[in-house]
Design a protein around this motif. Structure first.
Motif, PDB file in Angstrom:
ATOM      1  N   UNK A 223       0.850  -1.185   0.000  1.00  0.00           N
ATOM      2  CA  UNK A 223       0.000   0.000   0.000  1.00  0.00           C
ATOM      3  C   UNK A 223       0.885   1.234   0.000  1.00  0.00           C
ATOM      4  N   UNK A 224       0.472   2.244  -0.784  1.00  0.00           N
ATOM      5  CA  UNK A 224       1.298   3.448  -0.880  1.00  0.00           C
ATOM      6  C   UNK A 224       1.394   4.150   0.462  1.00  0.00           C
ATOM      7  N   UNK A 225       0.284   4.187   1.192  1.00  0.00           N
ATOM      8  CA  UNK A 225       0.259   4.777   2.519  1.00  0.00           C
ATOM      9  C   UNK A 225      -0.507   3.849   3.438  1.00  0.00           C
ATOM     10  N   UNK A 226      -0.515   4.208   4.727  1.00  0.00           N
ATOM     11  CA  UNK A 226      -1.125   3.332   5.706  1.00  0.00           C
ATOM     12  C   UNK A 226      -2.615   3.150   5.461  1.00  0.00           C
ATOM     13  N   UNK A 227      -3.324   4.234   5.146  1.00  0.00           N
ATOM     14  CA  UNK A 227      -4.768   4.177   4.954  1.00  0.00           C
ATOM     15  C   UNK A 227      -5.145   4.484   3.516  1.00  0.00           C
ATOM     16  N   UNK A 228      -4.246   4.235   2.603  1.00  0.00           N
ATOM     17  CA  UNK A 228      -4.520   4.520   1.198  1.00  0.00           C
ATOM     18  C   UNK A 228      -5.115   3.296   0.525  1.00  0.00           C
ATOM     19  N   UNK A 229      -5.964   3.547  -0.479  1.00  0.00           N
ATOM     20  CA  UNK A 229      -6.554   2.469  -1.257  1.00  0.00           C
ATOM     21  C   UNK A 229      -5.742   2.172  -2.508  1.00  0.00           C
ATOM     22  N   UNK A 230      -4.570   2.791  -2.617  1.00  0.00           N
ATOM     23  CA  UNK A 230      -3.711   2.607  -3.789  1.00  0.00           C
ATOM     24  C   UNK A 230      -2.713   1.497  -3.489  1.00  0.00           C
ATOM     25  N   UNK A 231      -2.646   0.520  -4.362  1.00  0.00           N
ATOM     26  CA  UNK A 231      -1.693  -0.576  -4.258  1.00  0.00           C
ATOM     27  C   UNK A 231      -0.588  -0.383  -5.292  1.00  0.00           C
ATOM     28  N   UNK A 232       0.643  -0.596  -4.847  1.00  0.00           N
ATOM     29  CA  UNK A 232       1.812  -0.472  -5.721  1.00  0.00           C
ATOM     30  C   UNK A 232       2.356  -1.858  -6.019  1.00  0.00           C
ATOM     31  N   UNK A 233       2.423  -2.193  -7.291  1.00  0.00           N
ATOM     32  CA  UNK A 233       2.938  -3.482  -7.743  1.00  0.00           C
ATOM     33  C   UNK A 233       4.349  -3.273  -8.271  1.00  0.00           C
ATOM     34  N   UNK A 234       5.306  -4.003  -7.715  1.00  0.00           N
ATOM     35  CA  UNK A 234       6.714  -3.846  -8.078  1.00  0.00           C
ATOM     36  C   UNK A 234       7.253  -5.180  -8.561  1.00  0.00           C
ATOM     37  N   UNK A 235       8.038  -5.096  -9.637  1.00  0.00           N
ATOM     38  CA  UNK A 235       8.627  -6.309 -10.220  1.00  0.00           C
ATOM     39  C   UNK A 235      10.028  -5.980 -10.710  1.00  0.00           C
ATOM     40  N   UNK A 236      10.973  -6.833 -10.363  1.00  0.00           N
ATOM     41  CA  UNK A 236      12.346  -6.696 -10.820  1.00  0.00           C
ATOM     42  C   UNK A 236      12.572  -7.655 -11.980  1.00  0.00           C
ATOM     43  N   UNK A 237      13.269  -7.161 -13.005  1.00  0.00           N
ATOM     44  CA  UNK A 237      13.519  -8.010 -14.160  1.00  0.00           C
ATOM     45  C   UNK A 237      14.610  -7.459 -15.037  1.00  0.00           C
ATOM     46  N   UNK A 238      15.129  -8.333 -15.878  1.00  0.00           N
ATOM     47  CA  UNK A 238      16.180  -7.928 -16.800  1.00  0.00           C
ATOM     48  C   UNK A 238      15.610  -7.173 -17.994  1.00  0.00           C
ATOM     49  N   UNK A 239      14.414  -7.538 -18.421  1.00  0.00           N
ATOM     50  CA  UNK A 239      13.791  -6.913 -19.588  1.00  0.00           C
ATOM     51  C   UNK A 239      12.718  -5.945 -19.133  1.00  0.00           C
ATOM     52  N   UNK A 240      12.878  -4.675 -19.503  1.00  0.00           N
ATOM     53  CA  UNK A 240      11.871  -3.691 -19.125  1.00  0.00           C
ATOM     54  C   UNK A 240      10.546  -3.970 -19.818  1.00  0.00           C
ATOM     55  N   UNK A 241      10.607  -4.333 -21.108  1.00  0.00           N
ATOM     56  CA  UNK A 241       9.364  -4.612 -21.840  1.00  0.00           C
ATOM     57  C   UNK A 241       8.615  -5.784 -21.229  1.00  0.00           C
ATOM     58  N   UNK A 242       9.353  -6.829 -20.836  1.00  0.00           N
ATOM     59  CA  UNK A 242       8.708  -8.002 -20.249  1.00  0.00           C
ATOM     60  C   UNK A 242       8.075  -7.669 -18.906  1.00  0.00           C
ATOM     61  N   UNK A 243       8.782  -6.936 -18.065  1.00  0.00           N
ATOM     62  CA  UNK A 243       8.235  -6.584 -16.750  1.00  0.00           C
ATOM     63  C   UNK A 243       6.992  -5.718 -16.892  1.00  0.00           C
ATOM     64  N   UNK A 244       7.032  -4.751 -17.818  1.00  0.00           N
ATOM     65  CA  UNK A 244       5.854  -3.905 -18.025  1.00  0.00           C
ATOM     66  C   UNK A 244       4.684  -4.721 -18.546  1.00  0.00           C
ATOM     67  N   UNK A 245       4.967  -5.649 -19.481  1.00  0.00           N
ATOM     68  CA  UNK A 245       3.884  -6.489 -20.014  1.00  0.00           C
ATOM     69  C   UNK A 245       3.286  -7.364 -18.909  1.00  0.00           C
ATOM     70  N   UNK A 246       4.117  -7.894 -18.018  1.00  0.00           N
ATOM     71  CA  UNK A 246       3.617  -8.742 -16.932  1.00  0.00           C
ATOM     72  C   UNK A 246       2.730  -7.942 -15.993  1.00  0.00           C
ATOM     73  N   UNK A 247       3.195  -6.766 -15.570  1.00  0.00           N
ATOM     74  CA  UNK A 247       2.394  -5.956 -14.648  1.00  0.00           C
ATOM     75  C   UNK A 247       1.093  -5.500 -15.301  1.00  0.00           C
TER      76      UNK A 247
END
Length: 798
Positions: A223-247
């Protein structure tokens, strides 16, 4: 024994170890630190340049909550916050669920990895110029299968893990395959093979299940903040295009999954409503048919109007009944009047009878009766006219009576009918409440079914609208966005880490070497283990010079042993000795430099004008003759002790040619039993003579730990110099010398640390420079060197 005086170069009290001491220990290795830092920084440069780069890709979504949380009571805020956190945790679990991520893996074909060879390593990519489709079952794929692929001008050249090559031409239909390969491969539609010729790739086939589990582990959601409804999805990868496509695929599938869930509810609602419509329509038809039959059977149209009609019928029947009864009474009255009339008087006329014919008969009768009455007055009883009128009146009366009888019969029939009608009207009117109740029951059921039908119809429309226009589950704030700079390797981390490792590696080597090293290297090691035995001097290591013979020698070697002689005299001054002083030189084991130490100490005393006798008392392993270039079989101490005919002076040899004060008494031949010779009376006489003839008698004895020879003759010594060789003598051996001193087996013990600095680069290499004459240059560090300008005075360099 008197208190020992202060000795030069001897520290009575231990000094605490300072930071300078610790740093000096490692500063001696500064070239290795510099080389190590350069090597590791160079490795860091190559690592940051050629290592596979990892990028951070982030996507942000806002969870849309359908519930209205406005006007929340302050007491309910905590509950609402807990509910929000619980809702976010539920959404996070859905985002990381195997079902959703498995859809992503299959949608993007993530169980097949593509790596392109670039910058001396393989880097994962998203869209190669070809597509690989697995031709092997998931159960058979127990471990990842790796293949190397080379794109030539006409075919795929594939090499498996065993080194076997497979050549698949490009023009082999839509896809290329081989019976030995667990996949099929074909070029993409947009791929121009000329642009990718000679490229190398690596293909890895994984289990879809393992790929999904790995993706779930790699995906980070917070969660971005303690009481926020925004979820942050993070992914580490070698290929930027692949990581963006997955997310992006995860967000899309998550949103579609929520939409599908809502559509399933709406679809199910439509199915239930449609099914209920069928039953409800049948029930409504049945109720309406029953109502129709009931109205038809009960002759009902509208209950209120029917009630009014029944009431009116009853009223009319009552009125007609009264009228009929009146007519009957009038007819009876007329009949009685007619029957009783004998004088041919007038009958009552128009008494209210509704029979027109009867009323006309009465009228005609009255006319004839008035004519007769007129005629009676004027004529007699037998007048024909009068008789004719009387006969007509009688006939008229008879007609009237017959007519009245007929009329009464008609009235009786009408009365009976009217009574029946009245009874029917009353019965119908009395049944109206029951019919109304039954009708209202039917209408109530009809109304309930109709309302339910209308409600379901409205709900069906709402469900149809919701199904057609389902609101999304999330609001996408940011689709997958990848930082332009790699998350790893970072130069700001790699270079400091490389520098740190460059400093750490030699530090660890030095530290481990010092930790594992059990050898004695300096005064501190001796004083730490045996503080009660003084250390007279630390003699540096000399790689070339071994001894000095010139009286005027001012070398470092000569000066160091002159200092040793001075320190030894300080200890000897505390002994009450009138004759020459006897100095024993010994050690724990051989090769610790005791012979060289004894020889140079004797030369130091001789250079100061003292008459010195150097005795080789190591009868088992004599080494003293090697320093003078003499044969070891020259008569010496062992020969003197064995042969009583030899005199004391017969075995004395001259020392070096230019030093007449230096005499040498070699060990002689190796005897069969050295302890017997040394413990005999002749050796005591020998030592007594030596004391009288010489100022200093320096005895090179045998190692104390190997043989007992030295302990047998230790009573003849005034001082015992215990040689310890730096970098050679083990610290455990100091315990043995400590025990010798504690038990007084050796007299007046003092340590001489020999060959300090022989092991280069340690903390004990102090760089001694004992020269004191003008010919000996003084070494200075580079930062203190002075430069000469214009023949003027020396100054420090800039």
């Amino acid at each position: 024994m008197r208190e020992k005086p202060h000795i030069a170069d001897f520290k009575e009290n231990d000094k605490p170890i300072t930071i300078t001491d610790l740093l000096s220990k490692y500063f001696a290795y500064w070239p290795w630190f510099v080389i190590s830092c350069i090597v590791f920084v160079a490795l860091g440069y190559f690592y940051t340049t050629y290592a596979t780069k990892t990028f951070t890709t982030v996507a942000k979504v806002k969870i849309l909550d359908d519930t209205q949380r406005s006007n929340i009571i302050p007491n309910e805020i905590v509950v609402a916050n807990q509910a929000m956190r619980l809702s976010l945790e539920n959404h996070v679990e859905v985002l990381k669920s195997y079902r959703l991520l498995d859809n992503v893996v299959r949608e993007l074909n993530l169980d097949v990895e593509y790596h392109e060879f670039e910058n001396y390593s393989y880097r994962r990519i998203f869209k190669p110029p070809f597509v690989v489709s697995k031709a092997i079952s998931e159960d058979a794929l127990r471990k990842p299968l790796k293949f190397e692929l080379y794109l030539s001008s006409s075919s795929f050249i594939i090499t498996d893990a065993k080194g076997k090559r497979h050549i698949l031409p490009y023009d082999k239909g839509d896809s290329s395959s081989s019976d030995d390969l667990p996949f099929t491969i074909n070029l993409t539609e947009i791929a121009n093979i000329k642009d990718y010729k000679d490229n190398k790739y690596k293909i890895v086939l994984n289990q879809a299940k393992q790929t999904t589990i790995a993706l779930s582990n790699d995906l980070k959601i917070s969660a971005s903040q303690q009481l926020s409804e925004v979820l942050t999805l993070t992914l580490l990868g070698e290929s930027r295009e692949l990581s963006e496509a997955i997310l992006n695929s995860i967000v899309t599938n998550f949103d579609q999954d929520g939409v599908t869930d809502r559509q399933l509810v709406a679809k199910r609602t439509l199915e239930v409503i449609d099914k209920r419509f069928i039953n409800l329509s049948e029930e409504l038809d049945s109720i309406e048919a029953g109502k129709q039959d009931f109205k038809k059977a009960e002759n009902l149209s509208f209950i209120q109007e029917d009630a009014n009609v029944s009431l009116r019928r009853k009223s009319v029947a009552n009125a007609r009944l009264a009228q009929l009864k009146t007519q009957i009474s009038l007819s009876k009255l007329l009949k009685r009047t007619v029957s009783e009339e004998i004088a041919y008087n007038l009958l009552p006329g128009n008494i209210g009878l509704d029979n027109k014919g009867l009323n006309e008969l009465v009228t005609k009768y009255n006319e004839m009766a008035r004519e007769r009455q007129k005629l009676v007055v004027t004529v007699g009883a037998n007048h024909p006219r009068l008789k004719a009128l009387s006969e007509q009146l009688e006939l008229g009366k008879l007609n009237i009576l017959n007519s009245v009888n007929v009329y009464e019969s008609q009235l009786d029939v009408s009365l009976r009918q009217l009574n029946r009608e009245q009874e029917n009207a009353g019965f119908s009117f009395s049944r109206l409440p029951e019919k109304e109740r039954m009708l209202r029951s039917i209408e109530r059921q009809q109304s309930i079914k109709e309302n339910l039908y209308l409600l379901l119809l409205r709900k069906r429309e709402e469900a149809a609208i919701e199904y057609a226009a389902t609101s999304p589950t999330v609001k996408v704030i940011d689709y997958g966005v990848t930082n332009t700079k790699p998350m790893w390797p970072k130069a700001t981390i790699v270079y400091p880490l490389s520098l740190f490792l460059g400093l750490l590696m030699p530090f660890l080597v030095v530290f481990l070497r010092a930790t594992l090293d059990t050898k004695v290297h300096g005064r501190h090691d001796i004083e730490k283990n045996n503080p009660e035995i003084p250390v007279l001097i630390e003699i540096p290591y000399f790689s070339k010079e071994r001894s000095f013979a010139n009286v005027n020698d001012r070398s470092t070697l000569a000066e160091s042993f002159r200092i040793l002689s001075t320190n030894t005299d300080y200890l000897l001054s505390s002994e009450d000795v009138d004759d020459g002083k006897v100095i024993f030189v010994t050690s724990c084991v051989k090769a610790e430099g005791k012979t060289l130490l004894a020889m140079n100490l004797s030369l130091a005393y001789a250079s100061m004008g003292k008459r010195v006798l150097l005795i080789g008392a190591d009868l088992r392993n004599p080494q003293l003759h090697t320093y003078f270039g003499l044969d070891k079989n020259i008569p010496g101490l062992s020969d003197y002790l064995i042969n009583p005919r030899l005199g004391f002076e017969d075995c004395i040899n001259e020392g070096f040619d230019d030093n007449t004060n230096h005499k040498v008494y070699l060990s002689g031949g190796i005897p069969k039993n050295a302890p017997i010779l040394l413990s005999g009376k002749r050796f005591g006489d020998f030592m007594a003579k030596a004391r009288k003839e010489f100022d200093y008698v320096i005895v090179d004895t045998a190692p104390t730990m190997l043989v007992t020879d030295t302990l047998l003759i230790s009573k003849y010594s005034d001082i015992t110099l215990f040689a310890v060789r730096s970098g050679f003598t083990d610290k455990k051996l100091l315990q043995f010398s400590k025990e010798l001193n504690r038990t007084k087996k050796l007299r007046n013990m003092a340590y001489v640390l020999n060959a300090v600095g022989q092991v280069k680069g340690t903390e004990f290499n102090y760089g001694y420079t004992y020269g004191y004459d003008s010919s000996t240059p003084v070494k200075q560090p580079w930062y203190k060197k002075k430069v000469k300008k214009n023949n003027g005075p020396l100054k420090k360099s800039a």
